[in-house]
Design a protein around this motif. Structure first.
Motif, PDB file in Angstrom:
ATOM      1  N   UNK A  38       0.840  -1.198   0.000  1.00  0.00           N
ATOM      2  CA  UNK A  38       0.000   0.000   0.000  1.00  0.00           C
ATOM      3  C   UNK A  38       0.877   1.251   0.000  1.00  0.00           C
ATOM      4  N   UNK A  39       0.715   2.077  -1.030  1.00  0.00           N
ATOM      5  CA  UNK A  39       1.452   3.337  -1.152  1.00  0.00           C
ATOM      6  C   UNK A  39       0.571   4.489  -0.684  1.00  0.00           C
ATOM      7  N   UNK A  40       1.163   5.681  -0.606  1.00  0.00           N
ATOM      8  CA  UNK A  40       0.401   6.873  -0.225  1.00  0.00           C
ATOM      9  C   UNK A  40      -0.776   7.051  -1.171  1.00  0.00           C
ATOM     10  N   UNK A  41      -1.919   7.391  -0.645  1.00  0.00           N
ATOM     11  CA  UNK A  41      -3.105   7.625  -1.454  1.00  0.00           C
ATOM     12  C   UNK A  41      -3.867   6.360  -1.807  1.00  0.00           C
ATOM     13  N   UNK A  42      -3.395   5.215  -1.344  1.00  0.00           N
ATOM     14  CA  UNK A  42      -4.072   3.949  -1.624  1.00  0.00           C
ATOM     15  C   UNK A  42      -4.669   3.375  -0.346  1.00  0.00           C
ATOM     16  N   UNK A  43      -5.665   2.540  -0.520  1.00  0.00           N
ATOM     17  CA  UNK A  43      -6.325   1.866   0.587  1.00  0.00           C
ATOM     18  C   UNK A  43      -6.304   0.376   0.320  1.00  0.00           C
ATOM     19  N   UNK A  44      -6.090  -0.409   1.357  1.00  0.00           N
ATOM     20  CA  UNK A  44      -6.078  -1.857   1.203  1.00  0.00           C
ATOM     21  C   UNK A  44      -7.507  -2.393   1.222  1.00  0.00           C
ATOM     22  N   UNK A  45      -7.815  -3.234   0.242  1.00  0.00           N
ATOM     23  CA  UNK A  45      -9.099  -3.925   0.148  1.00  0.00           C
ATOM     24  C   UNK A  45      -8.822  -5.413   0.283  1.00  0.00           C
ATOM     25  N   UNK A  46      -9.662  -6.110   1.052  1.00  0.00           N
ATOM     26  CA  UNK A  46      -9.423  -7.499   1.434  1.00  0.00           C
ATOM     27  C   UNK A  46     -10.356  -8.459   0.707  1.00  0.00           C
ATOM     28  N   UNK A  47      -9.809  -9.594   0.260  1.00  0.00           N
ATOM     29  CA  UNK A  47     -10.611 -10.634  -0.399  1.00  0.00           C
ATOM     30  C   UNK A  47     -11.522 -11.278   0.636  1.00  0.00           C
ATOM     31  N   UNK A  48     -12.836 -11.301   0.348  1.00  0.00           N
ATOM     32  CA  UNK A  48     -13.774 -11.855   1.325  1.00  0.00           C
ATOM     33  C   UNK A  48     -14.736 -12.881   0.751  1.00  0.00           C
ATOM     34  N   UNK A  49     -15.305 -12.639  -0.416  1.00  0.00           N
ATOM     35  CA  UNK A  49     -16.305 -13.544  -0.985  1.00  0.00           C
ATOM     36  C   UNK A  49     -15.909 -13.943  -2.399  1.00  0.00           C
ATOM     37  N   UNK A  80     -13.192  -5.906  -0.170  1.00  0.00           N
ATOM     38  CA  UNK A  80     -13.835  -4.813   0.554  1.00  0.00           C
ATOM     39  C   UNK A  80     -12.813  -4.050   1.387  1.00  0.00           C
ATOM     40  N   UNK A  81     -13.150  -2.780   1.632  1.00  0.00           N
ATOM     41  CA  UNK A  81     -12.352  -1.951   2.531  1.00  0.00           C
ATOM     42  C   UNK A  81     -12.534  -2.478   3.955  1.00  0.00           C
ATOM     43  N   UNK A  82     -11.660  -2.126   4.851  1.00  0.00           N
ATOM     44  CA  UNK A  82     -11.700  -2.655   6.223  1.00  0.00           C
ATOM     45  C   UNK A  82     -13.010  -2.357   6.954  1.00  0.00           C
ATOM     46  N   UNK A  83     -13.741  -1.329   6.535  1.00  0.00           N
ATOM     47  CA  UNK A  83     -15.029  -1.049   7.173  1.00  0.00           C
ATOM     48  C   UNK A  83     -16.182  -1.776   6.478  1.00  0.00           C
ATOM     49  N   UNK A  84     -15.885  -2.455   5.368  1.00  0.00           N
ATOM     50  CA  UNK A  84     -16.887  -3.238   4.650  1.00  0.00           C
ATOM     51  C   UNK A  84     -17.827  -2.443   3.767  1.00  0.00           C
ATOM     52  N   UNK A  85     -17.717  -1.112   3.750  1.00  0.00           N
ATOM     53  CA  UNK A  85     -18.697  -0.285   3.053  1.00  0.00           C
ATOM     54  C   UNK A  85     -18.360   0.004   1.588  1.00  0.00           C
ATOM     55  N   UNK A  86     -17.121  -0.175   1.193  1.00  0.00           N
ATOM     56  CA  UNK A  86     -16.712   0.066  -0.185  1.00  0.00           C
ATOM     57  C   UNK A  86     -16.146  -1.231  -0.732  1.00  0.00           C
ATOM     58  N   UNK A  87     -16.394  -1.497  -2.027  1.00  0.00           N
ATOM     59  CA  UNK A  87     -15.958  -2.770  -2.597  1.00  0.00           C
ATOM     60  C   UNK A  87     -15.600  -2.677  -4.066  1.00  0.00           C
ATOM     61  N   UNK A  88     -14.756  -3.612  -4.476  1.00  0.00           N
ATOM     62  CA  UNK A  88     -14.380  -3.806  -5.872  1.00  0.00           C
ATOM     63  C   UNK A  88     -14.318  -5.311  -6.111  1.00  0.00           C
ATOM     64  N   UNK A  89     -14.319  -5.700  -7.367  1.00  0.00           N
ATOM     65  CA  UNK A  89     -14.206  -7.132  -7.653  1.00  0.00           C
ATOM     66  C   UNK A  89     -13.113  -7.372  -8.682  1.00  0.00           C
ATOM     67  N   UNK A  90     -12.579  -8.560  -8.648  1.00  0.00           N
ATOM     68  CA  UNK A  90     -11.553  -9.016  -9.590  1.00  0.00           C
ATOM     69  C   UNK A  90     -11.966 -10.396 -10.089  1.00  0.00           C
ATOM     70  N   UNK A  91     -11.557 -10.715 -11.299  1.00  0.00           N
ATOM     71  CA  UNK A  91     -11.845 -12.014 -11.882  1.00  0.00           C
ATOM     72  C   UNK A  91     -10.531 -12.746 -12.116  1.00  0.00           C
ATOM     73  N   UNK A  92     -10.505 -14.016 -11.744  1.00  0.00           N
ATOM     74  CA  UNK A  92      -9.313 -14.844 -11.893  1.00  0.00           C
ATOM     75  C   UNK A  92      -9.657 -16.103 -12.681  1.00  0.00           C
TER      76      UNK A  92
END
Length: 148
Positions: A38-49, A80-92
């Motif tokens: 994580x660099x400045x200006x970035x937020x860590x999002x965690x794989x959950x579902x 999701x972000x650590x508070x769970x309120x923002x999300x993105x998805x990735x495909x593998x």
């Protein structure tokens, strides 16, 4: 031996377990999954579902008229972000191994977390669900406070 060509309806696979309803990511998927730097200006999002999708090849491949794989397996991962309120998805893309217990599907190149800057990747807002709260706690040891 049948020479019947499968029609489009025959090629549509019935939903797999977890194909239409996202499930918590198996812990074994995350054991060796790298985490984002994580660099400045970035937020860590965690794989959950995750949702597993299987797509059958076109009729030419299934009939042996053209080379190719008979099935394509894809894993859609919700981050999701650590508070769970923002999300993105990735495909593998996924690898599939047959075991004595059935098929084992594993995403290729799965990241345990990703860096989101809001400029190149735009997250979207959604209500915090119990599924996400539980997954953040169980998979990433993050305690989310949910407003009642």
């Amino acid at each position: 031996m049948s020479t019947k060509q499968p029609d489009a309806q025959d090629r549509n696979a019935s939903p797999l377990d977890r194909e239409t309803n996202p499930q918590q990511i198996p812990t074994e998927w995350l054991q060796n999954a790298p985490r984002a730097t994580i660099d400045d200006g970035e937020t860590e999002y965690y794989a959950v579902l995750a949702t597993i999708e299987r797509t059958l090849a076109n009729a030419d491949v299934l009939a042996g008229h053209r080379d190719g794989r008979g099935e394509e397996w894809t894993v859609h991962v919700l981050y999701v972000r650590a508070d769970g309120a923002r999300r993105v998805s990735r495909t593998y893309d996924a690898s599939v191994t047959e075991t004595s217990d059935g098929l084992k599907v594993t995403p290729k190149g799965l990241m345990g977390s990703i860096a989101v800057d809001g400029e190149h990747v735009t997250p979207h807002s959604a209500p915090v669900t119990e599924e996400i709260v539980d997954a953040l706690d169980e998979l990433h040891d993050i305690d989310v406070e949910v407003d009642a």
